[in-house]
Design an enzyme around this catalytic site. Structure first.
Site, short mmCIF file in Angstrom:
data_model
loop_
_atom_site.label_atom_id
_atom_site.label_comp_id
_atom_site.label_asym_id
_atom_site.label_seq_id
_atom_site.Cartn_x
_atom_site.Cartn_y
_atom_site.Cartn_z
N HIS A 161 30.23 53.96 37.09
CA HIS A 161 28.87 53.40 37.03
C HIS A 161 28.39 52.97 38.42
CE1 HIS A 161 29.77 52.34 32.61
NE2 HIS A 161 28.77 53.20 32.59
N CYS A 248 30.79 44.10 33.32
CA CYS A 248 30.73 44.88 32.07
C CYS A 248 30.88 44.04 30.82
CB CYS A 248 31.86 45.91 32.01
SG CYS A 248 32.20 46.74 33.52
C1 CIR Z 1 33.74 53.50 29.26
O1 CIR Z 1 34.19 54.50 29.82
O2 CIR Z 1 32.64 53.49 28.73
C2 CIR Z 1 34.61 52.26 29.24
N1 CIR Z 1 35.98 52.63 29.16
C3 CIR Z 1 34.38 51.41 30.46
C4 CIR Z 1 32.98 50.87 30.55
C5 CIR Z 1 32.81 49.92 31.68
N2 CIR Z 1 31.49 49.42 31.74
C6 CIR Z 1 30.83 49.13 32.84
O3 CIR Z 1 31.31 49.36 33.95
N3 CIR Z 1 29.60 48.66 32.72
#
Ligand code: CIR
Length: 258
Positions: A161, A248
């Protein structure tokens, strides 16, 4: 009315999370839960009222609630996450935010993860990524520009991200991993580069006058402190294996009835 932090518990199936850039490593579920509680406690200590939603065994990534909504003073935008497995996370977040903000949604063919949206004052930087596309960017422009926001597309690479690479740590200051996103994208802002030995250190969460940050990146923490920032650390080893960071795991906004 104060600052509200919405969090969501760790799924017992976090080990089956989506992974894009990391190789799957075993995650200790009990440690992940304990670390998330420590994170929630830090949010409370930093003045947030905590609204903790339960995790869901059917939703391995549900702890990463940031990806499901973007909350502005004027309204909240429910995203359409780029990973189809994550769209089941939407309904609970939508109903939780409903009392606090007018809601709007990203629609097909738009794809958007909240982790790709960095708001600095009235500028909204949107990372175009494996999870966020041009159609969503155009929908964001239509929603936000009438409210006086400028929406800026940002290209980046090597991480999931935009906010894996760059985050806000003070009003006009960003923490940045310059190998993954160009500093030229952020004219007029002060930039603190991560220490080169800590490439994953670009994700920090500003809450009032404090920066909440992973305990894994001492050299970058020292760089922030040398800039006069107050940093509080939390251990996030297990969620980091799932490609998560401090931004997150919460949605933080000023609480008020809509
Ligand atoms: C994903 O790949 O969607 C999750 N394993 C990690 C999401 C992390 N979110 C973020 O950085 N906003």
């Amino acid at each position: 009315m104060g600052r509200l932090a919405i969090t969501r518990g760790v799924s017992p199936n976090l080990g089956s999370c989506e992974l894009t850039h990391l190789t799957r490593e075993e995650i200790d579920p009990a440690l992940a839960v304990a670390q998330h509680r420590q994170y929630e406690q830090a949010l409370v200590d930093l003045g947030c009222r905590l609204f903790a939603l339960p995790g869901d065994p059917e939703m391995p990534d549900c702890v990463f609630i940031e990806d499901i909504a973007i909350v502005f003073d004027e309204l909240a935008i429910i995203t359409r996450p780029g990973a189809a497995s994550r769209r089941a996370e939407i309904p609970v977040v939508r109903s939780t935010l409903g009392p606090f903000r007018r809601l709007t949604e990203i629609h097909e063919p738009g794809l958007l993860d909240g982790g790709d949206v960095l708001r600095v004052g009235k500028t909204v930087f949107v990372g175009l990524s494996t999870r966020t596309n041009q159609a969503a960017l155009e929908q964001l422009e239509q929603i936000l520009e009438p409210l006086g926001y400028r929406v800026r597309a940002i290209g980046f690479g090597s991480c999931l991200h935009l906010k894996s690479a760059v985050t806000q740590v003070a009003d006009r200051t960003l923490l940045i991993q310059p190998d993954w996103v160009s500093p030229k994208c952020f004219p007029g802002l002060e930039l603190i580069p991560v220490d080169p030995s800590e490439p994953h250190g670009g994700n920090a969460l500003q809450i009032g006058g404090t920066v909440l940050y992973s305990g894994a990146y001492d050299r970058t923490r020292e760089r922030m402190e040398a800039h006069g920032l107050t940093v509080r650390t939390v251990d996030q080893s297990e969620l980091a294996k799932a490609e998560g960071g401090v931004t997150c795991c919460s949605l933080i906004f000023e609480q008020r009835e809509k």
